[in-house]
Design a protein around this motif. Structure first.
Motif, PDB file in Angstrom:
ATOM      1  N   TYR A 287      26.779   1.920 -31.639  1.00  0.00           N
ATOM      2  CA  TYR A 287      26.623   0.451 -31.747  1.00  0.00           C
ATOM      3  C   TYR A 287      27.869  -0.379 -31.834  1.00  0.00           C
ATOM      4  O   TYR A 287      27.983  -1.667 -31.509  1.00  0.00           O
ATOM      5  N   PRO A 289      31.076  -1.467 -29.870  1.00  0.00           N
ATOM      6  CA  PRO A 289      31.258  -1.528 -28.384  1.00  0.00           C
ATOM      7  C   PRO A 289      32.733  -0.767 -28.135  1.00  0.00           C
ATOM      8  O   PRO A 289      33.763  -0.612 -28.894  1.00  0.00           O
ATOM      9  N   LYS A 296      37.058   1.760 -31.874  1.00  0.00           N
ATOM     10  CA  LYS A 296      36.152   1.350 -32.567  1.00  0.00           C
ATOM     11  C   LYS A 296      36.527   1.327 -34.121  1.00  0.00           C
ATOM     12  O   LYS A 296      35.713   0.309 -34.767  1.00  0.00           O
TER      13      LYS A 296
END
Ligand code: SF4
Ligand code: SF4
Lengths: 379, 103
Positions: A287, A289, A296
């Protein structure tokens, strides 16, 4: 001790292994008969073969918990050789496995009610995937163990079922050409083996793709957290010294308890950063991006500093806030990048590319952050 | 299940379709479903999903595939750069895909 068992090779202590220190290879066949997972012996054309339990007992389970926490996992080795599940016959299938006990356990617990052979290779106590990548689960090792166990005399067929994840190390056509044994790659997950066997050794496409669900992504978190213990203690120690130095510079009285409490408070946002990097990044992996894992981690780190400096702490000055923005995302980015080793999908080229950018950035950011943090104690 | 994908356009995977006989072995061993059969030969249809495990190249009887195999683990790359040996897979890091009940 029977002939067949004598013939089985011991682990070669002198063999150079880049992956594990040698002294850890301590498994020996003498002890095997008394192992908790052995249920008996089976007579074959080439001597007796140990029968193994298809259920895990408490000892197996506590052992695997310890292995997950990084405690004593070095002893978690199965002596290489041929084993029997149930009462296999010469026509029964042969599964091939690594001699890492977790791999072996995960395999045998799925085999209740089946009759088959398990050929355990000497993979230096490493799981199938790593061993195949590092060359210990190899065509040569497979050939060596087929010979050493006289498998050709015990079974009447010439088919070996290998874990699909062994394919990076084994060449099916070379094996066939050189030994006459046909290699069939089975499903990735041991749980699919009964279905695979009953379906004529055909793996459905979904059996060929390692899952990477939430529990898969989190199962390595405990071991990573344990590994962070030392750096965390180091950081607490650093804050302790800094607090003390600040008090000394101020000529204020030093009270041990309040000093310790302050140091732990100072450490709190970093403690959260470690949890974020090790637990939240893997948990939210699909989840967040972007594709690079350092990125991340960095994203979540910045969000955390935002939350921390705006909502939680009110005392941070501009310097400390800036230091948080530099240091904390650097930590979460590093831990995110580190998670590449636990994924089922990252490539070496990708990791090298990611690191060539992320590593210098992380080092720079962390160093500046550290300087800012230290300066913050004295300004 | 959704397939995870890593960085774009980085992998070293190549296929020589002139050598390929369409045996399908690469499709069987690839854990990331990178190949599909196009007509009588295999072709790379999901390149960015490749994790450079090397299974396809090692098991292609025609030597039609090239890939530089390696482990996509930052820790291992770092240790390699620092020339530290003996600290990998299953020793200290989570490098092992222990999480996969592998077979
Ligand atoms: S394994 Fe080689 S020969 Fe077989 S389909 Fe794939 S590329 Fe073609
Ligand atoms: S290297 Fe591995 S992941 Fe990449 S295409 Fe070949 S088998 Fe698939």
């Amino acid at each position: 001790m029977s002939n067949q068992l004598n013939k089985l090779p011991m682990i070669d202590d002198n063999q150079e292994s880049t992956c594990r220190p040698d002294e850890q290879n301590t498994a020996s066949f003498e002890d095997t008969g008394s192992a908790n997972w052995i249920t008996g012996q089976l007579e074959t054309n080439a001597g007796p073969v140990y029968q193994v339990a298809a259920v895990l007992d408490r000892k197996d389970l506590t052992g695997s918990i310890k292995a997950r926490l990084g405690l004593g996992r070095m002893d978690y080795i199965i002596p290489p050789g041929l084993y029997a599940v149930g009462n296999p016959e010469p026509t029964s299938p042969v599964l091939v496995s690594a001699n890492y006990k977790l791999s072996f356990d995960q395999l045998r617990r799925e085999l209740a009610g089946l009759n088959l052979w398990i050929l355990v290779l000497d993979t230096k106590g490493i799981n199938v995937w790593c061993a195949a990548g590092k060359g210990s689960f190899s065509t040569a090792e497979l050939m060596r163990m087929v010979d050493a166990t006289s498998l050709g005399e015990i079974v009447s067929h010439r088919t070996l079922i290998l874990p699909q994840l062994a394919a990076p190390g084994v060449s099916a056509h070379a094996m066939r050409k050189e030994s006459g044994f046909k290699v069939v790659y089975g499903p990735v997950r041991a749980a699919d083996i009964p279905e695979f066997l009953s379906g004529n050794n055909k793996a459905e496409p979904e059996m060929r793709h390692p899952s990477f669900t939430l529990p898969d992504r989190l199962i390595l978190a405990p071991i990573e957290l344990v590994a962070m213990l030392k750096p965390a203690l180091g950081l607490i120690g650093l804050f302790f010294l800094l607090n003390m130095a600040a008090l000394l510079a101020d000529k204020s009285p030093i009270i041990f308890i309040s000093l310790l409490r302050q140091s732990l408070m100072d450490f709190a946002p970093f403690f959260a950063a470690i949890l974020i990097g090790i637990v939240l990044v893997p948990a939210l992996l699909p989840y967040i991006p972007g594709r690079a894992l350092a990125w991340k981690g960095w994203v979540l780190g910045v969000l955390w500093v935002l939350v921390y400096t705006v909502l939680i702490t009110t005392s941070a000055g501009w310097l400390q806030t800036a230091a948080y923005y530099l240091a904390i995302p650097a930590i979460t980015a590093f831990l995110g990048m580190n998670f590449t080793g636990s994924t089922t999908y990252t490539s070496l080229s990708g990791v090298v590319k990611e690191m060539s950018f992320a590593l210098p950035a992380i080092i720079l950011s962390a160093s500046l952050g550290l300087i800012g943090l230290i300066a913050g104690y004295f300004i | 299940m959704k397939k995870f994908k890593y960085l774009k356009n980085v992998v070293t995977l190549q296929i020589d379709q002139d050598k390929c006989n369409g045996c399908g072995m690469c499709m069987e061993v690839c854990p990331q479903q990178v190949f599909t059969l196009a007509g009588k030969t295999s072709s790379i249809t999901d390149r960015d999903a490749c994790m450079e495990c090397g299974a396809c190249a090692r098991n292609c009887p025609q030597q039609a595939i090239y890939v530089r195999p390696g482990v996509g683990c930052a820790y291992a790359v770092l240790m390699d750069k620092l020339n530290i040996k003996g600290k990998c897979c299953g020793d200290v890091c989570g490098c092992s895909l222990d999480n996969i009940p592998d077979h």
